[in-house]
Design a protein around this motif. Structure first.
Motif, PDB file in Angstrom:
ATOM      1  N   SER A   8     -50.231  -1.907  -5.908  1.00  0.00           N
ATOM      2  CA  SER A   8     -49.159  -1.664  -6.850  1.00  0.00           C
ATOM      3  C   SER A   8     -48.104  -2.756  -6.796  1.00  0.00           C
ATOM      4  O   SER A   8     -46.942  -2.527  -7.075  1.00  0.00           O
ATOM      5  CB  SER A   8     -48.500  -0.308  -6.560  1.00  0.00           C
ATOM      6  N   GLU A  75     -46.319  11.494  -8.870  1.00  0.00           N
ATOM      7  CA  GLU A  75     -45.606  11.276 -10.131  1.00  0.00           C
ATOM      8  C   GLU A  75     -44.526  10.211  -9.977  1.00  0.00           C
ATOM      9  O   GLU A  75     -44.391   9.322 -10.824  1.00  0.00           O
ATOM     10  CB  GLU A  75     -44.978  12.582 -10.623  1.00  0.00           C
ATOM     11  N   SER A  78     -46.145   6.729  -9.695  1.00  0.00           N
ATOM     12  CA  SER A  78     -46.533   6.197 -10.996  1.00  0.00           C
ATOM     13  C   SER A  78     -45.313   5.731 -11.775  1.00  0.00           C
ATOM     14  O   SER A  78     -45.333   4.669 -12.416  1.00  0.00           O
ATOM     15  CB  SER A  78     -47.289   7.266 -11.783  1.00  0.00           C
ATOM     16  N   LEU A  79     -44.254   6.508 -11.723  1.00  0.00           N
ATOM     17  CA  LEU A  79     -43.016   6.148 -12.414  1.00  0.00           C
ATOM     18  C   LEU A  79     -42.452   4.834 -11.878  1.00  0.00           C
ATOM     19  O   LEU A  79     -42.064   3.950 -12.650  1.00  0.00           O
ATOM     20  CB  LEU A  79     -41.995   7.272 -12.229  1.00  0.00           C
ATOM     21  N   ALA A  81     -44.024   2.413 -10.188  1.00  0.00           N
ATOM     22  CA  ALA A  81     -44.901   1.286 -10.498  1.00  0.00           C
ATOM     23  C   ALA A  81     -44.721   0.847 -11.946  1.00  0.00           C
ATOM     24  O   ALA A  81     -44.681  -0.354 -12.256  1.00  0.00           O
ATOM     25  CB  ALA A  81     -46.355   1.663 -10.234  1.00  0.00           C
ATOM     26  N   GLY A  82     -44.590   1.800 -12.847  1.00  0.00           N
ATOM     27  CA  GLY A  82     -44.386   1.477 -14.249  1.00  0.00           C
ATOM     28  C   GLY A  82     -43.066   0.782 -14.506  1.00  0.00           C
ATOM     29  O   GLY A  82     -42.925   0.052 -15.494  1.00  0.00           O
ATOM     30  N   ALA A  83     -42.085   1.007 -13.617  1.00  0.00           N
ATOM     31  CA  ALA A  83     -40.768   0.388 -13.761  1.00  0.00           C
ATOM     32  C   ALA A  83     -40.701  -0.995 -13.109  1.00  0.00           C
ATOM     33  O   ALA A  83     -39.654  -1.650 -13.161  1.00  0.00           O
ATOM     34  CB  ALA A  83     -39.700   1.292 -13.158  1.00  0.00           C
TER      35      ALA A  83
END
Length: 257
Positions: A8, A75, A78-79, A81-83
């Protein structure tokens, strides 16, 4: 399953020397003191929003090379990593045993220690300068963070007490040192005193870091922050726009008065 740091990894950034470690409690446990004020779904939305604002401010700070979120929550992983943050599992195998001091917020202290252990990997270590930053600072700005990190470059260990001068919102370390004793983390009630007693330097002396020092443990704390981050502002606006006025909405609505 949570991804490892290698899986990640965020894109490398130029110029920054600091790694910012953000421990993030699982959504079912985070902000437990607010359960009497906010429903479960609302509290989880607030936790997610504040974490995103902390990550965004840290990534905008020119002194920061990477942001690593330590969590056991899929959750939130994932949040994060997306940021644009790296994700470290609380249970990931470490090259050095995390140094965890008993007492205080055990979960936060352990996650902070995992992040510090990750930063010390290799010879030389991945990062010599590491800041451990709370995930519930929706008013933090990159300017405040930059000022605090610049002050921290002059000391081996530093800390920023919260607005009540009891807890701690950030701690800084020279992770290149050989002694694990230099990487002790004190978070939770009365942790500011613990950091000071351990010889860490109070970075907030003479500084006006309103957002960096105001962590949120109640709705009242939100009402005391004049400049909320984008994600927390959207959370508040969305919640106030939902349905009829409830006790939660009336409390949050004080910010709009």
């Amino acid at each position: 399953m949570l991804r490892s740091a290698a899986e990640s990894s965020a894109a490398p950034r130029a110029g920054g020397q600091w790694a910012v470690v953000v421990p993030a409690k699982s959504l079912d446990r985070a902000k437990s003191r607010m359960t009497t004020e906010l429903s479960g779904p609302t509290r989880r939305r607030l936790v997610r929003a504040m974490l995103l604002d902390v990550i965004a401010a840290a990534l905008r700070c020119p002194a920061v090379d990477t942001v690593a979120v330590v969590t056991a929550d899929d959750e939130l992983a994932s949040l994060a990593a997306g940021a644009g943050a790296r994700v470290l599992s609380e249970f990931e195998e470490q090259s050095a045993e995390p140094v965890v001091v008993s007492g205080g917020d055990r979960t936060f202290r352990y996650a902070a220690a995992v992040g510090l252990s990750w930063a010390r990997r290799g010879t030389p270590p991945l990062y010599r300068r590491v800041a451990v930053l709370a995930s519930d600072l929706p008013g933090i700005s990159e300017g405040e963070l930059l000022s605090a990190l610049e002050a921290a470059t002059h000391v081996e260990r530093g800390f920023v007490p919260d607005a009540d001068s009891a807890g701690t919102t950030m701690a800084t370390f020279n992770a290149g040192g050989e002694s694990g004793e230099d990487l002790r983390t004190f978070f939770g009630a009365d942790s500011a005193r613990e950091f000071a007693a351990s010889g860490a330097h109070d970075l907030a002396e003479g500084a006006r870091w309103v957002g960096l020092r105001r962590d949120v443990d109640s709705v009242a704390h939100l009402n005391h922050i004049s400049d909320l981050g984008e994600h927390t502002t959207l959370f508040v606006d969305s919640w106030l726009a939902d349905g009829p006025g409830t006790h939660e909405q009336r409390s949050l609505g004080k910010m709009k008065g």
